[in-house]
Write a protein that holds these residues in place. Structure first.
Motif, PDB file in Angstrom:
ATOM      1  N   LEU A  30       0.830  -1.208   0.000  1.00 27.57           N
ATOM      2  CA  LEU A  30       0.000   0.000   0.000  1.00 27.57           C
ATOM      3  C   LEU A  30       0.863   1.256   0.000  1.00 27.57           C
ATOM      4  O   LEU A  30       0.391   2.337   0.374  1.00 27.57           O
ATOM      5  CB  LEU A  30      -0.931   0.018   1.215  1.00 27.57           C
ATOM      6  CG  LEU A  30      -2.121  -0.939   1.226  1.00 27.57           C
ATOM      7  CD1 LEU A  30      -3.019  -0.647   2.420  1.00 27.57           C
ATOM      8  CD2 LEU A  30      -2.921  -0.851  -0.056  1.00 27.57           C
ATOM      9  N   ASP A  31       2.125   1.135  -0.424  1.00 26.29           N
ATOM     10  CA  ASP A  31       3.013   2.298  -0.429  1.00 26.29           C
ATOM     11  C   ASP A  31       2.373   3.441  -1.216  1.00 26.29           C
ATOM     12  O   ASP A  31       1.989   3.284  -2.380  1.00 26.29           O
ATOM     13  CB  ASP A  31       4.350   1.944  -1.078  1.00 26.29           C
ATOM     14  CG  ASP A  31       5.181   0.993  -0.235  1.00 26.29           C
ATOM     15  OD1 ASP A  31       4.670   0.526   0.790  1.00 26.29           O
ATOM     16  OD2 ASP A  31       6.333   0.709  -0.621  1.00 26.29           O
ATOM     17  N   GLY A  32       2.252   4.597  -0.584  1.00 28.27           N
ATOM     18  CA  GLY A  32       1.703   5.777  -1.231  1.00 28.27           C
ATOM     19  C   GLY A  32       0.199   5.824  -1.327  1.00 28.27           C
ATOM     20  O   GLY A  32      -0.356   6.810  -1.831  1.00 28.27           O
ATOM     21  N   VAL A  33      -0.504   4.809  -0.822  1.00 26.41           N
ATOM     22  CA  VAL A  33      -1.969   4.784  -0.871  1.00 26.41           C
ATOM     23  C   VAL A  33      -2.531   5.712   0.204  1.00 26.41           C
ATOM     24  O   VAL A  33      -1.996   5.816   1.310  1.00 26.41           O
ATOM     25  CB  VAL A  33      -2.493   3.345  -0.686  1.00 26.41           C
ATOM     26  CG1 VAL A  33      -4.007   3.340  -0.465  1.00 26.41           C
ATOM     27  CG2 VAL A  33      -2.133   2.503  -1.901  1.00 26.41           C
ATOM     28  N   ARG A  34      -3.628   6.358  -0.121  1.00 31.26           N
ATOM     29  CA  ARG A  34      -4.282   7.252   0.832  1.00 31.26           C
ATOM     30  C   ARG A  34      -5.532   6.541   1.367  1.00 31.26           C
ATOM     31  O   ARG A  34      -6.588   6.525   0.739  1.00 31.26           O
ATOM     32  CB  ARG A  34      -4.660   8.562   0.150  1.00 31.26           C
ATOM     33  CG  ARG A  34      -5.014   9.716   1.096  1.00 31.26           C
ATOM     34  CD  ARG A  34      -5.138  11.004   0.280  1.00 31.26           C
ATOM     35  NE  ARG A  34      -5.536  12.142   1.075  1.00 31.26           N
ATOM     36  CZ  ARG A  34      -4.697  12.948   1.722  1.00 31.26           C
ATOM     37  NH1 ARG A  34      -3.400  12.709   1.669  1.00 31.26           N
ATOM     38  NH2 ARG A  34      -5.140  13.987   2.412  1.00 31.26           N
ATOM     39  N   ALA A  35      -5.380   5.909   2.532  1.00 38.84           N
ATOM     40  CA  ALA A  35      -6.518   5.261   3.177  1.00 38.84           C
ATOM     41  C   ALA A  35      -7.424   6.324   3.781  1.00 38.84           C
ATOM     42  O   ALA A  35      -7.081   7.515   3.836  1.00 38.84           O
ATOM     43  CB  ALA A  35      -6.042   4.279   4.239  1.00 38.84           C
ATOM     44  N   GLN A  36      -8.581   5.894   4.287  1.00 39.63           N
ATOM     45  CA  GLN A  36      -9.577   6.854   4.760  1.00 39.63           C
ATOM     46  C   GLN A  36     -10.281   6.321   5.994  1.00 39.63           C
ATOM     47  O   GLN A  36     -10.613   5.133   6.077  1.00 39.63           O
ATOM     48  CB  GLN A  36     -10.622   7.102   3.663  1.00 39.63           C
ATOM     49  CG  GLN A  36     -11.508   8.303   3.888  1.00 39.63           C
ATOM     50  CD  GLN A  36     -10.784   9.627   3.634  1.00 39.63           C
ATOM     51  OE1 GLN A  36      -9.767   9.648   2.932  1.00 39.63           O
ATOM     52  NE2 GLN A  36     -11.293  10.705   4.192  1.00 39.63           N
ATOM     53  N   VAL A  37     -10.518   7.198   6.963  1.00 45.47           N
ATOM     54  CA  VAL A  37     -11.350   6.849   8.113  1.00 45.47           C
ATOM     55  C   VAL A  37     -12.807   6.852   7.658  1.00 45.47           C
ATOM     56  O   VAL A  37     -13.265   7.808   7.017  1.00 45.47           O
ATOM     57  CB  VAL A  37     -11.148   7.845   9.274  1.00 45.47           C
ATOM     58  CG1 VAL A  37     -12.050   7.494  10.457  1.00 45.47           C
ATOM     59  CG2 VAL A  37      -9.686   7.861   9.715  1.00 45.47           C
ATOM     60  N   THR A  38     -13.533   5.794   7.968  1.00 45.55           N
ATOM     61  CA  THR A  38     -14.935   5.707   7.570  1.00 45.55           C
ATOM     62  C   THR A  38     -15.807   6.556   8.486  1.00 45.55           C
ATOM     63  O   THR A  38     -15.346   7.073   9.517  1.00 45.55           O
ATOM     64  CB  THR A  38     -15.415   4.250   7.641  1.00 45.55           C
ATOM     65  OG1 THR A  38     -15.411   3.831   9.019  1.00 45.55           O
ATOM     66  CG2 THR A  38     -14.515   3.333   6.817  1.00 45.55           C
TER      67      THR A  38
END
Length: 710
Positions: free
Chosen positions: A150-158
């Motif tokens: 997931l390098d560089g991925v922008r995860a998100q708080v639901t």
């Protein structure tokens, strides 16, 4: 904060039977059990459980660690987990952290004991890093999910995460991608399993599709609650640092010993003075001792009134206050050389209340041993009998007192207990001066100094120097002898390139603290493209680590091209993009940072030695610590300490310190606080089987930058 608890012969089943409770049912109020405020960490030696342990350590939250690989470790059975105290059933741990959802062999008695304990006392469990599978409430990744980097991925708080344990975040959880040659993350992304009571708190897009997969979520089953984390991390990585607070708040239900905040303070040294400039031809700094005597022409860098105006406006825009460490002789010399004129001092003094001020000694003299600069590197001069020749107590004291008197005459709002010596001199300095100047401590006493700045790259911990306690400061890799980006890059290349690349080879000689660049940076683009983002990441990492230590730069970095601001903006703007308004950066002055660090050290010593006990019964928390040890805790808003409100608001909770006189301190939780003893009436199920071994890539280690100081 590790502590081994002796096992007993009592079983959970026997405890339940003795209380007349049906198996699989939590003890119901009004006879609420006692829940000790301590976390159990079951470790497999991996980076995920180590990261959670580090978070608890830094916050001051007690925990017991059981290393599964250690011979002779305690057996996790009913007696290890619970007993009775004063007629009340006692849960020894308020939360359980496992390396995955089940680190034991199939049909393990230890996993069965943990499951029964969690059911009986409603104890939450964190699966620090686990494979996505139905036993953890998730589909296998091969069923429309993903496993990989997931390098560089922008995860998100639901939305559920925002309403729950991660409400202090604005929403984005960016994963680091610091090097194209290093895999910095590994994760499993998948949707909840069919029929599972699973709520994602943090998710990310599944590559190649339009759906999203859970990275952190809550799985409720069998009368138990698990926080399921499906990505690997270490304690330094930004993605963990962003989520660490929420993990702790979830597993403790917002009630625990210890506290965590995000701190940032910046000291600007040498104010009123001028800083000598790096010579890009000689690769040294004329006027300083790194240049052979007589070589080059000094060309000092000094702020202007326009630079002061810019600093004031910048502070207003960022809602941030700089600490100016000043040398009064710089202004005295300026006026003597310019018929009494010093527009810089006039402007700074007019705006004196816009900043905080710290005594940095009058002339910035070196206050350790007398320096013999006839050789490079310099050495300590010696007396006739061969001993070290030290700067005298009178000379050290005069430097402190003269600068204080100058500042008071100028009306600077000083705290005379604070001092930073020039180059942190007087304190031990390897290799030339391995001990403190013996005249330093008496001179500090002469002047009432109780807080003394030190260099964190030399000494990371606090210590006493006579009446003063040190406050370690982080050097920022924005050099004192650079007012322009090209100068900064040229010196950076000299330090961080090999001899074969035209550099000094310092990075080759000190690989433990420096990494050589593959090639020199461009003097036109290297500062913005390499140095600024790297320094921003390092400094923001400190901010996110509950670390109050201040950072320091120099007045030269606020002058000319004002090269400090891109880094400072990178830290503060980056922070604002990540955190909600109720979780601001905490900007303390040096004295208050010193107090915070000292309180933590005293608290940690008391916790580590087993002198602190804390537990919750219903809505009352009771904490006992030795006399003189301040107690630190985090609790829901509305918590009371006696008749007063406890703590101050931060990140949706209240936290702080409260005095202890050796007697128990009680905190009254507000009504409606989730009860650790809430009844759990779900049907008992067998413990799940062991988790497949998961891939754990090498973590990213933080490097301490080499930074010359003046």
């Amino acid at each position: 904060m590790k502590r081994t608890i002796r096992t007993t012969a009592l079983t959970v089943g026997a405890l339940i039977a003795s209380l007349g409770l049906p198996a699989g049912t939590a003890h119901a109020d009004p006879v609420a059990p006692r829940i000790d405020l301590r976390v159990l960490i079951v470790s497999d030696g991996g980076p995920a459980t180590d990261a959670i342990a580090a978070e608890l350590d830094t916050a001051g939250t007690p925990y017991t660690e059981v290393d599964l690989a250690q011979s002779g470790r305690p057996v996790i059975d009913a007696g290890f987990l619970a007993d009775t105290v004063d007629g009340l059933p006692r849960a020894r741990f308020q939360a359980v952290v496992l390396p995955n959802d089940n680190p034991f062999a199939a049909n393990s008695a230890e996993m069965a004991a943990l499951a029964a304990y969690e059911q009986t006392f409603a104890i939450p469990q964190v699966d620090a890093y686990t494979y996505a599978r139905p036993e953890a409430g998730l589909q296998y990744p091969v069923t429309g999910g993903y496993s990989g980097s997931l390098d560089g991925v922008r995860a998100q708080v639901t939305a559920a995460g925002k309403a729950g344990p991660f409400g202090y975040l604005d929403g984005a959880v960016p994963f680091e991608d610091n090097s194209p040659d290093v895999g910095e993350s590994y994760a499993y992304l998948s949707a909840p399993a069919a029929g599972a009571d699973f709520t994602p708190y943090v998710d990310a897009p599944i590559p190649g599709g339009s759906s999203r997969g859970s990275l952190v979520g809550e799985y409720r089953h069998d009368g138990r609650r698990e926080l399921v984390v499906t990505f690997v991390y270490n304690q330094y990585q930004q993605q963990f640092r962003l989520l660490a607070r929420g993990i702790v708040e979830w597993m403790t239900q917002g009630v625990h010993l210890g506290a965590s905040r995000n701190y940032f303070a910046v000291h600007v040294d040498d104010v009123f003075a001028g800083d000598d400039r790096w010579d890009t031809t000689l690769n040294c700094t004329p006027g300083d001792i790194d240049c052979p005597q007589g070589e080059g022409v000094a060309n000092p860098i000094r702020m202007t009134p326009a630079d002061v105006d810019h600093a004031v406006a910048w502070q207003t825009g960022q809602n941030f206050t700089l600490d100016l460490a000043y040398n009064g002789a710089g202004s005295v010399d300026q006026r003597e050389d310019n018929n009494g004129a010093d527009p810089l001092a006039d402007r700074l003094i007019a705006d004196r209340d816009r900043f905080r001020w710290i005594n940095h000694t009058f002339t910035h003299a070196f206050l350790g041993c007398e320096q013999d600069v006839s050789v490079l590197p310099w050495r300590c001069a010696t007396t006739a009998d061969g001993g070290t020749s030290w700067v005298s107590r009178t000379a050290v004291s005069d430097e402190i007192a003269a600068n204080r008197a100058w500042g008071q005459t100028a009306g600077l709002p000083l705290d005379n207990r604070e001092l930073i010596t020039g180059e942190h001199s007087g304190l031990k300095l390897s290799p030339q001066q391995p001990v403190d100047n013996p005249n330093l401590a008496p001179a500090l006493a002469d002047n009432g100094v109780t807080w003394l700045g030190s260099d964190n790259s030399r000494e990371t911990g606090q210590r006493q120097v006579g009446p003063a306690t040190t406050v370690p400061r982080y050097p920022m890799n924005v050099f004192y002898n650079a007012g322009r980006a090209a100068e900064q890059v040229d010196e950076y290349n000299w330090i961080y390139t090999s001899r074969a690349q035209g550099g000094s080879g310092i990075c080759e000689d000190h690989p433990d603290t420096s990494t050589c660049l593959p090639a020199p940076l461009s003097t036109s683009t290297g500062y913005a493209d390499h140095i600024v983002p790297l320094e921003t990441r390092i400094d923001l990492g400190h901010v996110l680590s509950n670390d109050p230590k201040p950072h320091f730069i120099h007045q030269s970095n606020l002058a000319e091209e004002r090269i400090a601001y891109p880094v400072l903006d990178g830290v503060l703007d980056g922070y604002k993009d990540l955190f909600a308004d109720d979780t601001p950066v905490v900007n303390l002055r040096m004295k208050d940072i010193g107090i915070e660090l000292r309180r933590r050290a005293v608290w940690k010593a008391a916790v580590d030695s087993g002198q602190v006990t804390a537990y919750r019964v219903g809505d009352t928390v009771t904490v006992q610590a030795p006399n003189g040890v301040a107690i630190t805790a985090t609790a829901p808003s509305g918590t009371r300490s006696g008749t007063a409100d406890f703590g101050t608001a931060y990140a949706g909770a209240v936290s702080g310190w409260t005095a202890s006189a050796g007697s128990p301190v009680t905190l009254g939780l507000p009504s409606g606080t989730p009860a650790l003893s809430a009844a759990v009436r779900a049907k008992r199920q067998p413990a799940t089987s062991g988790t497949p071994r998961t891939r754990v890539p090498a973590g990213v280690s933080e490097q301490v930058p080499f930074a010359p100081d003046n």
